[in-house]
Write a protein that holds these residues in place. Structure first.
Motif, PDB file in Angstrom:
ATOM      1  N   ALA A  76     -27.180 -12.300 -19.296  1.00 16.70           N
ATOM      2  CA  ALA A  76     -27.770 -13.607 -19.008  1.00 16.70           C
ATOM      3  C   ALA A  76     -28.372 -14.295 -20.233  1.00 16.70           C
ATOM      4  O   ALA A  76     -28.643 -15.487 -20.182  1.00 16.70           O
ATOM      5  CB  ALA A  76     -28.815 -13.486 -17.903  1.00 16.70           C
ATOM      6  N   GLN A  77     -28.547 -13.583 -21.335  1.00 14.24           N
ATOM      7  CA  GLN A  77     -29.037 -14.244 -22.537  1.00 14.24           C
ATOM      8  C   GLN A  77     -28.044 -15.313 -23.006  1.00 14.24           C
ATOM      9  O   GLN A  77     -28.393 -16.192 -23.785  1.00 14.24           O
ATOM     10  CB  GLN A  77     -29.334 -13.242 -23.670  1.00 14.24           C
ATOM     11  N   ASN A  78     -26.807 -15.266 -22.507  1.00 12.46           N
ATOM     12  CA  ASN A  78     -25.790 -16.264 -22.841  1.00 12.46           C
ATOM     13  C   ASN A  78     -25.805 -17.465 -21.901  1.00 12.46           C
ATOM     14  O   ASN A  78     -24.978 -18.362 -22.033  1.00 12.46           O
ATOM     15  CB  ASN A  78     -24.402 -15.614 -22.818  1.00 12.46           C
ATOM     16  N   LEU A  79     -26.733 -17.487 -20.983  1.00 13.10           N
ATOM     17  CA  LEU A  79     -26.842 -18.576 -20.012  1.00 13.10           C
ATOM     18  C   LEU A  79     -27.088 -19.909 -20.722  1.00 13.10           C
ATOM     19  O   LEU A  79     -27.958 -19.995 -21.594  1.00 13.10           O
ATOM     20  CB  LEU A  79     -27.999 -18.270 -19.051  1.00 13.10           C
ATOM     21  N   LEU A 119     -21.780 -18.488 -13.719  1.00 15.31           N
ATOM     22  CA  LEU A 119     -22.355 -19.328 -14.771  1.00 15.31           C
ATOM     23  C   LEU A 119     -21.930 -18.860 -16.160  1.00 15.31           C
ATOM     24  O   LEU A 119     -21.799 -19.669 -17.078  1.00 15.31           O
ATOM     25  CB  LEU A 119     -23.888 -19.316 -14.694  1.00 15.31           C
ATOM     26  N   LEU A 120     -21.729 -17.574 -16.296  1.00 15.15           N
ATOM     27  CA  LEU A 120     -21.335 -17.017 -17.585  1.00 15.15           C
ATOM     28  C   LEU A 120     -19.825 -17.133 -17.818  1.00 15.15           C
ATOM     29  O   LEU A 120     -19.375 -17.097 -18.961  1.00 15.15           O
ATOM     30  CB  LEU A 120     -21.776 -15.560 -17.674  1.00 15.15           C
ATOM     31  N   ILE A 121     -19.070 -17.290 -16.743  1.00 10.46           N
ATOM     32  CA  ILE A 121     -17.608 -17.345 -16.838  1.00 10.46           C
ATOM     33  C   ILE A 121     -17.096 -18.777 -16.960  1.00 10.46           C
ATOM     34  O   ILE A 121     -16.204 -19.057 -17.745  1.00 10.46           O
ATOM     35  CB  ILE A 121     -16.965 -16.661 -15.609  1.00 10.46           C
ATOM     36  N   ASP A 122     -17.649 -19.684 -16.159  1.00  9.89           N
ATOM     37  CA  ASP A 122     -17.111 -21.039 -16.069  1.00  9.89           C
ATOM     38  C   ASP A 122     -18.151 -22.056 -16.547  1.00  9.89           C
ATOM     39  O   ASP A 122     -19.157 -22.274 -15.896  1.00  9.89           O
ATOM     40  CB  ASP A 122     -16.696 -21.336 -14.627  1.00  9.89           C
ATOM     41  N   LYS A 123     -17.873 -22.675 -17.647  1.00 12.61           N
ATOM     42  CA  LYS A 123     -18.824 -23.617 -18.275  1.00 12.61           C
ATOM     43  C   LYS A 123     -18.857 -24.979 -17.599  1.00 12.61           C
ATOM     44  O   LYS A 123     -19.633 -25.839 -17.991  1.00 12.61           O
ATOM     45  CB  LYS A 123     -18.504 -23.773 -19.763  1.00 12.61           C
ATOM     46  N   SER A 124     -18.028 -25.207 -16.570  1.00  4.02           N
ATOM     47  CA  SER A 124     -18.050 -26.496 -15.882  1.00  4.02           C
ATOM     48  C   SER A 124     -19.211 -26.590 -14.893  1.00  4.02           C
ATOM     49  O   SER A 124     -19.546 -27.681 -14.437  1.00  4.02           O
ATOM     50  CB  SER A 124     -16.731 -26.748 -15.157  1.00  4.02           C
ATOM     51  N   ILE A 125     -19.830 -25.480 -14.570  1.00  2.00           N
ATOM     52  CA  ILE A 125     -20.970 -25.468 -13.649  1.00  2.00           C
ATOM     53  C   ILE A 125     -22.185 -25.981 -14.406  1.00  2.00           C
ATOM     54  O   ILE A 125     -22.507 -25.491 -15.491  1.00  2.00           O
ATOM     55  CB  ILE A 125     -21.210 -24.053 -13.100  1.00  2.00           C
ATOM     56  N   LYS A 126     -22.858 -26.960 -13.833  1.00  4.46           N
ATOM     57  CA  LYS A 126     -23.942 -27.645 -14.540  1.00  4.46           C
ATOM     58  C   LYS A 126     -25.332 -27.078 -14.269  1.00  4.46           C
ATOM     59  O   LYS A 126     -26.249 -27.272 -15.057  1.00  4.46           O
ATOM     60  CB  LYS A 126     -23.934 -29.139 -14.199  1.00  4.46           C
ATOM     61  N   ALA A 127     -25.508 -26.397 -13.145  1.00  6.74           N
ATOM     62  CA  ALA A 127     -26.803 -25.804 -12.802  1.00  6.74           C
ATOM     63  C   ALA A 127     -26.601 -24.891 -11.603  1.00  6.74           C
ATOM     64  O   ALA A 127     -25.589 -24.969 -10.919  1.00  6.74           O
ATOM     65  CB  ALA A 127     -27.829 -26.882 -12.467  1.00  6.74           C
ATOM     66  N   LEU A 167     -16.756 -33.869 -11.809  1.00 10.00           N
ATOM     67  CA  LEU A 167     -16.870 -32.601 -12.528  1.00 10.00           C
ATOM     68  C   LEU A 167     -18.171 -32.472 -13.311  1.00 10.00           C
ATOM     69  O   LEU A 167     -18.484 -31.402 -13.812  1.00 10.00           O
ATOM     70  CB  LEU A 167     -15.660 -32.414 -13.449  1.00 10.00           C
ATOM     71  N   GLU A 168     -18.921 -33.560 -13.398  1.00 11.59           N
ATOM     72  CA  GLU A 168     -20.228 -33.500 -14.058  1.00 11.59           C
ATOM     73  C   GLU A 168     -21.332 -33.055 -13.101  1.00 11.59           C
ATOM     74  O   GLU A 168     -22.473 -32.904 -13.502  1.00 11.59           O
ATOM     75  CB  GLU A 168     -20.579 -34.864 -14.665  1.00 11.59           C
ATOM     76  N   LYS A 169     -20.991 -32.879 -11.844  1.00 14.21           N
ATOM     77  CA  LYS A 169     -22.003 -32.509 -10.842  1.00 14.21           C
ATOM     78  C   LYS A 169     -21.542 -31.332 -10.000  1.00 14.21           C
ATOM     79  O   LYS A 169     -21.583 -31.368  -8.776  1.00 14.21           O
ATOM     80  CB  LYS A 169     -22.329 -33.713  -9.954  1.00 14.21           C
ATOM     81  N   ILE A 170     -21.115 -30.274 -10.649  1.00 12.37           N
ATOM     82  CA  ILE A 170     -20.773 -29.052  -9.930  1.00 12.37           C
ATOM     83  C   ILE A 170     -21.944 -28.090 -10.081  1.00 12.37           C
ATOM     84  O   ILE A 170     -22.273 -27.659 -11.184  1.00 12.37           O
ATOM     85  CB  ILE A 170     -19.479 -28.408 -10.466  1.00 12.37           C
ATOM     86  N   LEU A 208     -13.884 -22.351  -6.612  1.00 12.63           N
ATOM     87  CA  LEU A 208     -14.347 -23.308  -7.611  1.00 12.63           C
ATOM     88  C   LEU A 208     -13.172 -24.018  -8.274  1.00 12.63           C
ATOM     89  O   LEU A 208     -13.177 -25.236  -8.439  1.00 12.63           O
ATOM     90  CB  LEU A 208     -15.209 -22.594  -8.657  1.00 12.63           C
ATOM     91  N   TYR A 209     -12.143 -23.280  -8.657  1.00 10.40           N
ATOM     92  CA  TYR A 209     -10.982 -23.882  -9.297  1.00 10.40           C
ATOM     93  C   TYR A 209     -10.265 -24.844  -8.352  1.00 10.40           C
ATOM     94  O   TYR A 209      -9.782 -25.897  -8.769  1.00 10.40           O
ATOM     95  CB  TYR A 209     -10.025 -22.811  -9.813  1.00 10.40           C
ATOM     96  N   SER A 210     -10.218 -24.513  -7.067  1.00  6.58           N
ATOM     97  CA  SER A 210      -9.607 -25.411  -6.083  1.00  6.58           C
ATOM     98  C   SER A 210     -10.413 -26.692  -5.942  1.00  6.58           C
ATOM     99  O   SER A 210      -9.847 -27.786  -5.855  1.00  6.58           O
ATOM    100  CB  SER A 210      -9.508 -24.711  -4.725  1.00  6.58           C
ATOM    101  N   ILE A 211     -11.716 -26.561  -5.906  1.00  6.24           N
ATOM    102  CA  ILE A 211     -12.593 -27.727  -5.786  1.00  6.24           C
ATOM    103  C   ILE A 211     -12.389 -28.672  -6.975  1.00  6.24           C
ATOM    104  O   ILE A 211     -12.352 -29.882  -6.819  1.00  6.24           O
ATOM    105  CB  ILE A 211     -14.067 -27.276  -5.677  1.00  6.24           C
ATOM    106  N   LYS A 212     -12.223 -28.119  -8.148  1.00  6.75           N
ATOM    107  CA  LYS A 212     -12.039 -28.947  -9.354  1.00  6.75           C
ATOM    108  C   LYS A 212     -10.774 -29.800  -9.296  1.00  6.75           C
ATOM    109  O   LYS A 212     -10.691 -30.828  -9.958  1.00  6.75           O
ATOM    110  CB  LYS A 212     -11.971 -28.052 -10.592  1.00  6.75           C
ATOM    111  N   LYS A 213      -9.802 -29.384  -8.495  1.00  4.36           N
ATOM    112  CA  LYS A 213      -8.544 -30.125  -8.391  1.00  4.36           C
ATOM    113  C   LYS A 213      -8.640 -31.296  -7.417  1.00  4.36           C
ATOM    114  O   LYS A 213      -7.733 -32.127  -7.354  1.00  4.36           O
ATOM    115  CB  LYS A 213      -7.425 -29.180  -7.961  1.00  4.36           C
ATOM    116  N   MET A 214      -9.716 -31.369  -6.671  1.00  4.97           N
ATOM    117  CA  MET A 214      -9.879 -32.449  -5.694  1.00  4.97           C
ATOM    118  C   MET A 214     -10.138 -33.760  -6.439  1.00  4.97           C
ATOM    119  O   MET A 214     -11.038 -33.822  -7.281  1.00  4.97           O
ATOM    120  CB  MET A 214     -11.020 -32.123  -4.739  1.00  4.97           C
ATOM    121  N   PRO A 215      -9.371 -34.800  -6.150  1.00  7.24           N
ATOM    122  CA  PRO A 215      -9.508 -36.057  -6.904  1.00  7.24           C
ATOM    123  C   PRO A 215     -10.880 -36.711  -6.761  1.00  7.24           C
ATOM    124  O   PRO A 215     -11.328 -37.403  -7.675  1.00  7.24           O
ATOM    125  CB  PRO A 215      -8.404 -36.950  -6.325  1.00  7.24           C
TER     126      PRO A 215
END
Length: 173
Positions: free
Chosen positions: A98-101, A35-43, A16-19, A5-12
């Motif tokens: 998951a209550q933090n989802l 989903l609980l670790i990385d808040k950049s994931i949208k769904a 990042l609004e559609k991960i 995921l972190y590698s994908i985010k570096k791709m130009p």
């Protein structure tokens, strides 16, 4: 999975609004943790994932004929008796946290899944809805753990529609 995921985010070319993440079986449980670790994931969409609370899962492992009996003994050796250390176990469980989802989640499960009880998905869904979470549950009569029958096409259509195609998919299997 997190490194990918972190590698994908570096791709130009990445938007990042559609991960979005799509996981099956153990990959579904990994997806929930991500989903609980990385808040950049949208769904996320998960298929046939183990959605039982950790203490339920651990106790299922503690049966004489269960192939995970050895794993149970290793976990208990490391974390102690589940009945006496429940908070310690729950701290490691994405299902219990998951209550933090914060993002939409779609769950797919076949009624004929021979590996994971469909009731766990139903219970997880009800629990998340009670907590006001944006969760959908798609159940399929028959079918198996791998959606190898007619359920596959329908599950694919529902999953893609949920992500509001076009988008980037990140798979966890």
């Amino acid at each position: 999975a997190l490194n990918a995921l972190y590698s994908i985010k570096k791709m130009p070319q990445m938007n990042l609004e559609k991960i979005y993440i799509w996981g099956h079986s153990m990959g579904g449980r990994i997806t929930l943790a991500m989903l609980l670790i990385d808040k950049s994931i949208k769904a996320a969409v998960i298929w046939a994932a183990s959605l039982a609370p950790i203490l339920v899962q651990i106790k299922r492992w503690n049966t004489p004929k269960n192939p995970r009996k050895k794993q149970y003994l290793e976990v208990v050796k490391e974390l102690g008796d589940p009945d006496k250390n429940s908070l310690r176990y729950q701290a490691f469980s994405a299902v219990d946290l998951a209550q933090n989802l914060q993002v939409p989640l779609q769950i797919h499960h076949c009624e004929g899944d021979e590996r994971l009880p469909v009731q766990d998905a139903k219970d997880f869904y009800k629990n998340m809805r009670k907590k006001g979470k944006n969760v959908q549950l798609c159940l399929y009569q028959g079918g198996d753990h791998n959606f190898s029958g007619k359920e596959l096409g329908l599950a694919m259509k529902k999953s893609i529609a949920f992500f509001h195609y076009p988008c980037f998919f990140f798979f966890c299997f």
